[in-house]
Design an enzyme around this catalytic site. Structure first.
Site, PDB file in Angstrom:
ATOM      1  N   HIS A 133     -14.128 -18.877  52.906  1.00  0.00           N
ATOM      2  CA  HIS A 133     -15.388 -18.237  52.527  1.00  0.00           C
ATOM      3  C   HIS A 133     -16.572 -18.845  53.289  1.00  0.00           C
ATOM      4  CE1 HIS A 133     -12.929 -17.396  48.893  1.00  0.00           C
ATOM      5  NE2 HIS A 133     -12.693 -18.689  48.918  1.00  0.00           N
ATOM      6  N   PHE A 134     -17.288 -18.030  54.047  1.00  0.00           N
ATOM      7  CA  PHE A 134     -18.593 -18.411  54.610  1.00  0.00           C
ATOM      8  C   PHE A 134     -18.529 -19.695  55.451  1.00  0.00           C
ATOM      9  CE2 PHE A 134     -19.278 -16.333  50.477  1.00  0.00           C
ATOM     10  CZ  PHE A 134     -20.001 -15.212  50.880  1.00  0.00           C
TER      11      PHE A 134
END
Length: 226
Positions: A133-134
């Site tokens: 994630h990210f």
């Protein structure tokens, strides 16, 4: 006294597969990144008859983009909005999630994750490595079963834009990597907490961890949490 060299096998247990012969071949950790990574990856793709256009053995949604020399094995999950630009190799069982961005010479092994809004550039993911994630992974090597917490950043360029140095785990001396762009090498089973930042030239030996929201620069001895 003979100086001990740093080997990639200090970080990663090499198994059989496309990476084994290549990554076991040098004592210089940094010969696996930069132009050398591109040379090896281009040759590997040529063995798969991939020289200019993608060869995809898994379903690619219409809204995903795959450009250039890219080889995708079977049973790879590619979600809508992903962008993959070669040269790139993606192993079986890997997930390329929504809006993932993969560019430059990148090798992603089996059962890996490149997650939502994660960017990967000129890097190697050994089997089971996950950036879910990210995350940003630039000019780095992730060992087997590495897990990057959401928002982890592996920076690859110093603020001055000069050659990246690292702290030798044997001599404890600041040493040149020979590379202008180099993020980090994370050994098998390394974990990072959410929103952690790892500065250029960092070495994390196996079974280490960086706590959430921490900034780390240097070399972390095996089994240490920081």
């Amino acid at each position: 006294m003979e100086m001990k060299s740093i080997n990639l096998t200090d970080f990663i247990s090499l198994s059989e597969g496309p990476t084994a012969a290549h990554f076991a071949g040098s004592n210089n950790l940094f010969s696996y990144l930069g132009p050398s990574l591109n040379t090896w990856l281009t040759a590997l793709l040529a063995q798969m008859n991939v020289t200019a256009d993608p060869l995809c053995n898994s379903f690619v949604p219409a809204s995903a983009t795959v450009l250039g020399p890219v080889f995708i094995e079977e049973n790879v999950s590619i979600e809508p909005g992903a962008y993959i630009k070669g040269p790139c190799y993606i192993g079986a069982g890997t997930e390329i999630r929504h809006t993932a961005y993969i560019r430059g010479q990148t090798y992603i092994g089996k059962n890996c994750v490149v997650g939502h809004a994660t960017e990967v550039k000129s890097s190697v993911f050994f089997d089971g490595a996950k950036a879910g994630h990210f995350a940003y992974v630039g000019d780095s090597i992730l060992g087997q079963n590495v897990n990057l917490g959401a928002g982890t950043k592996l920076a690859n360029l110093s603020l001055k834009g000069t050659e990246v140095f690292y702290l030798d785990p044997h001599t404890k001396k600041k040493t040149s990597s020979g590379l202008r762009k180099f993020g980090g090498i994370l050994g098998d089973n390394v974990q990072t907490g959410c929103n952690s930042v790892i500065s250029p030239g960092s070495l994390l030996l196996p079974n280490t961890a960086i706590y959430p929201c921490a900034h780390f620069r240097g070399t972390l001895s095996e089994g240490v949490f920081r």
